[in-house]
Design a protein around this motif. Structure first.
Motif, mmCIF file in Angstrom:
data_model
loop_
_atom_site.group_PDB
_atom_site.id
_atom_site.type_symbol
_atom_site.label_atom_id
_atom_site.label_comp_id
_atom_site.label_asym_id
_atom_site.label_seq_id
_atom_site.Cartn_x
_atom_site.Cartn_y
_atom_site.Cartn_z
ATOM 1 N N LYS A 1 0.835 -1.206 0.000
ATOM 2 C CA LYS A 1 0.000 0.000 0.000
ATOM 3 C C LYS A 1 0.867 1.252 0.000
ATOM 4 C CE LYS A 1 -3.384 2.400 2.966
ATOM 5 N NZ LYS A 1 -2.466 3.434 3.481
ATOM 6 N N ARG A 2 1.876 1.278 0.870
ATOM 7 C CA ARG A 2 2.742 2.460 0.959
ATOM 8 C C ARG A 2 3.579 2.646 -0.301
ATOM 9 N NH1 ARG A 2 5.590 3.262 6.792
ATOM 10 N NH2 ARG A 2 4.001 2.349 8.148
ATOM 11 N N VAL A 3 4.067 1.555 -0.880
ATOM 12 C CA VAL A 3 4.865 1.643 -2.105
ATOM 13 C C VAL A 3 4.024 2.234 -3.232
ATOM 14 C CG1 VAL A 3 6.014 0.318 -3.929
ATOM 15 C CG2 VAL A 3 6.497 -0.182 -1.519
ATOM 16 N N THR A 4 2.786 1.766 -3.373
ATOM 17 C CA THR A 4 1.899 2.284 -4.410
ATOM 18 C C THR A 4 1.663 3.778 -4.230
ATOM 19 O OG1 THR A 4 0.786 0.156 -4.680
ATOM 20 C CG2 THR A 4 -0.409 2.106 -5.432
ATOM 21 N N GLU A 5 1.419 4.201 -2.994
ATOM 22 C CA GLU A 5 1.185 5.622 -2.716
ATOM 23 C C GLU A 5 2.435 6.451 -3.002
ATOM 24 O OE1 GLU A 5 0.007 5.512 1.348
ATOM 25 O OE2 GLU A 5 -2.113 5.073 0.906
ATOM 26 N N ALA A 6 3.606 5.917 -2.632
ATOM 27 C CA ALA A 6 4.859 6.651 -2.850
ATOM 28 C C ALA A 6 5.156 6.795 -4.337
ATOM 29 C CB ALA A 6 6.011 5.943 -2.145
ATOM 30 N N LEU A 7 4.909 5.740 -5.120
ATOM 31 C CA LEU A 7 5.154 5.807 -6.561
ATOM 32 C C LEU A 7 4.215 6.797 -7.231
ATOM 33 C CD1 LEU A 7 5.850 2.064 -7.466
ATOM 34 C CD2 LEU A 7 7.454 3.985 -7.584
ATOM 35 N N GLU A 8 2.982 6.862 -6.771
ATOM 36 C CA GLU A 8 2.058 7.857 -7.319
ATOM 37 C C GLU A 8 2.519 9.269 -6.978
ATOM 38 O OE1 GLU A 8 -1.716 6.777 -5.738
ATOM 39 O OE2 GLU A 8 -2.042 5.157 -7.186
ATOM 40 N N LEU A 9 3.051 9.447 -5.772
ATOM 41 C CA LEU A 9 3.511 10.766 -5.349
ATOM 42 C C LEU A 9 4.678 11.252 -6.198
ATOM 43 C CD1 LEU A 9 3.023 12.993 -3.211
ATOM 44 C CD2 LEU A 9 4.735 11.858 -1.793
ATOM 45 N N VAL A 10 5.581 10.340 -6.577
ATOM 46 C CA VAL A 10 6.743 10.730 -7.389
ATOM 47 C C VAL A 10 6.480 10.526 -8.886
ATOM 48 C CG1 VAL A 10 8.365 10.268 -5.517
ATOM 49 C CG2 VAL A 10 7.871 8.461 -7.198
ATOM 50 N N GLN A 11 5.221 10.308 -9.226
ATOM 51 C CA GLN A 11 4.775 10.197 -10.617
ATOM 52 C C GLN A 11 5.436 9.030 -11.363
ATOM 53 O OE1 GLN A 11 4.707 13.943 -12.715
ATOM 54 N NE2 GLN A 11 4.009 15.073 -10.914
ATOM 55 N N LEU A 12 5.494 7.882 -10.683
ATOM 56 C CA LEU A 12 5.963 6.648 -11.318
ATOM 57 C C LEU A 12 4.975 5.508 -11.049
ATOM 58 C CD1 LEU A 12 9.819 6.610 -10.580
ATOM 59 C CD2 LEU A 12 8.707 7.090 -12.767
ATOM 60 N N PRO A 13 3.689 5.734 -11.247
ATOM 61 C CA PRO A 13 2.726 4.651 -10.993
ATOM 62 C C PRO A 13 2.952 3.492 -11.958
ATOM 63 C CG PRO A 13 1.666 6.429 -12.187
ATOM 64 C CD PRO A 13 3.024 6.940 -11.793
ATOM 65 N N GLY A 14 2.812 2.267 -11.448
ATOM 66 C CA GLY A 14 2.967 1.103 -12.307
ATOM 67 C C GLY A 14 4.388 0.652 -12.534
ATOM 68 N N TYR A 15 5.356 1.276 -11.851
ATOM 69 C CA TYR A 15 6.774 0.921 -12.050
ATOM 70 C C TYR A 15 7.227 -0.144 -11.052
ATOM 71 C CZ TYR A 15 8.169 4.404 -15.531
ATOM 72 O OH TYR A 15 8.336 5.128 -16.691
ATOM 73 N N HIS A 16 6.313 -0.766 -10.347
ATOM 74 C CA HIS A 16 6.665 -1.717 -9.289
ATOM 75 C C HIS A 16 7.673 -2.773 -9.736
ATOM 76 C CE1 HIS A 16 2.783 -0.005 -8.184
ATOM 77 N NE2 HIS A 16 2.929 -0.458 -6.932
ATOM 78 N N ASP A 17 7.430 -3.393 -10.904
ATOM 79 C CA ASP A 17 8.237 -4.544 -11.343
ATOM 80 C C ASP A 17 9.419 -4.164 -12.218
ATOM 81 O OD1 ASP A 17 6.484 -6.253 -9.995
ATOM 82 O OD2 ASP A 17 5.145 -6.399 -11.728
#
Length: 382
Positions: free
Chosen positions: A122-138
């Protein structure tokens, strides 16, 4: 503010009291005091070797002060290990694990802290959205551009929800265009999070763009602390005036003429509005290039200080025309906004130049770094 009063403030406030750092016979930081407010963006600005990074590392716990105290959110943390302080740090080198994915890099610290898998995701998803990198998990860390790596480093730091985020020249290795873009994004992120940012840089433009306040450092000391516009327009020392943007600096003797203070240089007298010095002492006058007027005649200049001179340099810089004009033995830098119908002065032109008494500042001869520091040597550590 006392440390007891500080305990009553919001989390994220930082107080450093008389901290000093010595390495053998070298002084890296020379007994400084600084209060950083909760939720503000404060920048430690200065040249290489001024002690700004050492100060940041003492706040983080990566260095221990030789003397003095550090308080975070009202608690004394001077002897506390770095991993026990509710701070995160972003370095210039990013320091991502190359064999890990973006999500693994960001969640690594959370895993070490014992945070559950669901909460980590949950926190990783929120952090990636904040830095404008949504979907970059993998995405693998080695597949990222420089700007993307810096964003992941930011996400890794903020995902732990620190009270204070410490940033040590994190944009220095990026190209100019990306660096300017990231400056705006960093300020936006800080405002959205509402947490305290303490940023280290030698780049004046970077500091002015992002900061709520700037602490200008030189030779291990703080020369001046203030809001950006106040520092730029009202410097207190020669170092601050010359390091923070371009300026004209004239040295002379403080006199009084017709009840108005003036500074008498070798080439002219400058009328000033106010002064804090003593008549007869040597002082310096500073005035920014954009506050200097230029015209074909003195009569067209409606300012107290006017002289005639010769243009020795005329440089077109897009929307700005820059001039250097000699008046006696002095040189004045001038910057004027241009429109498309402008007809700039050329090298060799005789012109009138001047500025108002209210646009210049008088600086004393002494500044913090000129005080005695015993037999120690000033540091070359940043």
């Amino acid at each position: 503010m006392t440390s007891q009063q500080l305990k009553m403030t919001d989390s994220g406030s930082v107080q450093i009291e008389g901290i000093r750092k010595e390495y053998d016979d070298v002084i890296a930081v020379d007994t400084i005091d600084l209060e950083i407010h909760s939720g503000e963006f404060l920048t430690l600005l200065g040249p290489s070797g001024c002690g700004k990074s050492t100060t940041l590392r003492m706040i983080s716990g990566l260095e221990t002060p030789t003397q003095g105290q550090v308080y975070i959110s009202g608690d004394k943390v001077t002897a506390q290990a770095a991993n026990k302080r509710n701070t995160s740090m972003v370095f210039q080198e990013w320091a991502l694990f190359p064999h890990m994915t973006v999500e693994e890099n960001i969640s690594f610290g959370l895993e070490m802290d014992g945070v559950s898998k669901d909460e980590r995701q949950k926190r990783v998803t929120e952090a990636l959205e904040l830095v404008q990198l949504p979907g970059y998990h993998d995405r693998n860390a080695t597949e990222l551009s420089g700007g993307q790596k810096q964003r992941v480093a930011m996400a890794r730091a903020i995902v732990r929800e620190p009270d204070v985020l410490l940033l040590d020249e994190p944009l220095a290795s990026l190209d100019r265009k990306l660096r300017q873009h990231m400056q705006v994004e960093l300020k936006t992120i800080q405002e959205e999070l509402g947490i305290t940012f303490i940023y280290v840089t030698h780049d004046q433009e970077e500091a002015l763009t992002m900061s709520d306040r700037i602490a200008v450092m030189n030779d291990g000391k703080i020369e001046q602390v203030g809001e950006t516009a106040d520092l730029y327009n009202h410097p207190e020392t020669k170092f601050v005036a010359t390091f923070l943007g371009e300026t004209n600096l004239f040295e002379g003797t403080l006199r009084s003429m017709d009840s108005r203070p003036t500074v008498e240089t070798d080439s002219f007298e400058v009328i000033v509005d106010e002064h804090g010095g003593r008549l007869g002492e040597t002082v310096a006058v500073t005035v920014r290039p954009e506050y200097v007027e230029i015209s074909s005649t003195e009569e067209s200049l409606n300012v107290e200080n006017t002289w005639t001179g010769t243009v020795i340099e005329s440089v077109y810089k897009g929307s700005i025309q820059k001039y250097v004009v000699t008046v006696g033995t002095e040189e004045l830098q001038i910057e004027r906004q241009l429109d498309k119908n402008a007809n700039p002065f050329k090298e060799g032109d005789e012109v009138a130049v001047g500025f108002s008494a209210s646009s210049c500042e008088i600086l004393g001869n002494n500044s913090p770094q000129q005080e005695s520091i015993g037999n120690k040597t000033t540091s070359t550590s940043d």
